[in-house]
Design an enzyme around this catalytic site. Structure first.
Site, short mmCIF file in Angstrom:
data_model
loop_
_atom_site.label_atom_id
_atom_site.label_comp_id
_atom_site.label_asym_id
_atom_site.label_seq_id
_atom_site.Cartn_x
_atom_site.Cartn_y
_atom_site.Cartn_z
N THR A 105 45.21 39.79 85.08
CA THR A 105 44.33 39.87 86.21
C THR A 105 43.28 38.78 86.07
O THR A 105 42.86 38.53 84.98
CB THR A 105 43.55 40.99 86.60
OG1 THR A 105 42.99 41.78 85.34
CG2 THR A 105 44.90 41.94 86.70
N THR B 168 39.73 38.70 86.23
CA THR B 168 39.00 38.84 85.14
C THR B 168 39.03 39.58 83.34
O THR B 168 38.31 38.99 82.53
CB THR B 168 37.59 40.24 85.85
OG1 THR B 168 37.44 40.06 87.05
CG2 THR B 168 36.44 40.10 84.95
N CYS B 169 39.80 40.48 83.41
CA CYS B 169 40.13 40.66 82.38
C CYS B 169 41.08 39.13 81.72
O CYS B 169 40.65 39.41 80.71
CB CYS B 169 41.13 41.30 82.55
SG CYS B 169 41.08 42.84 83.67
N SER B 170 41.10 38.56 81.99
CA SER B 170 41.87 37.29 81.56
C SER B 170 40.74 36.24 81.15
O SER B 170 41.50 34.75 80.80
CB SER B 170 43.12 36.92 82.45
OG SER B 170 44.30 37.43 82.06
#
EC number: 1.11.1.27
Length: 161
Positions: free
Chosen positions: A46, A48-50
């Site tokens: 996703t 923000t996560c990546s």
């Protein structure tokens, strides 16, 4: 009830994809007698996560370990194949543990589950980071603003170590 500083982590078993195939990793194996940084993301791959959360921990891995941390792990409510692919795609294989909490059992036991069905994600984990010493939470940082990884990011964790 949400886990808090001073609480012992609940027993759980994660799945992790390794070069030798899938393995089970228990909370005892990961945390007993160790100082570990654990951070959680709503989903592998996703935005923000990546693009923000994971890269900060990969870039600061050596600095975190230099401050007396034995291990770093990321956990998400994704299957072990997705977590394995994320480890490979991010260049994180062998640097940190990519733990699958496939059924959200650990996430729910912590009180960190969130229903993101409106965003088509279903039950996921809140974004957080924690410092765990011998299975006990010593620092806990929960993101209150969706789409950000500031209080739970690597820079904030480094300040706490």
């Amino acid at each position: 009830m949400t886990i808090a500083v001073g609480d012992k982590l609940p027993n759980a078993t994660f799945k992790e994809k390794t070069a030798d195939g899938p393995i089970e990793v228990t909370t005892d194996q990961l945390f007993k007698g160790k100082r570990v940084v654990l951070f959680a993301v709503p989903g592998a791959f996703t935005p923000t996560c990546s693009l923000n959360h994971l890269p900060g921990y990969l870039e600061n891995r050596d600095a975190i370990l230099a401050r007396g941390v034995d291990d770093i792990a990321v956990v998400a409510v994704n299957d072990l194949h997705v977590m394995g692919a994320w480890a490979t795609a991010s260049g994180g294989t062998g640097k940190i543990h990519f733990l699958s909490d496939w059924n959200a059992a650990f996430t729910k036991a912590l009180g960190m589950d969130i229903d993101l069905s409106a965003a088509t994600l279903g039950i996921r984990s809140k974004r957080y980071s924690m410092l765990v010493e011998d299975g006990v939470v010593k620092a806990l940082n929960i993101e209150e603003t969706p789409g950000q990884a500031t209080v739970s990011g690597a820079a904030a964790m480094l300040e706490q170590l």
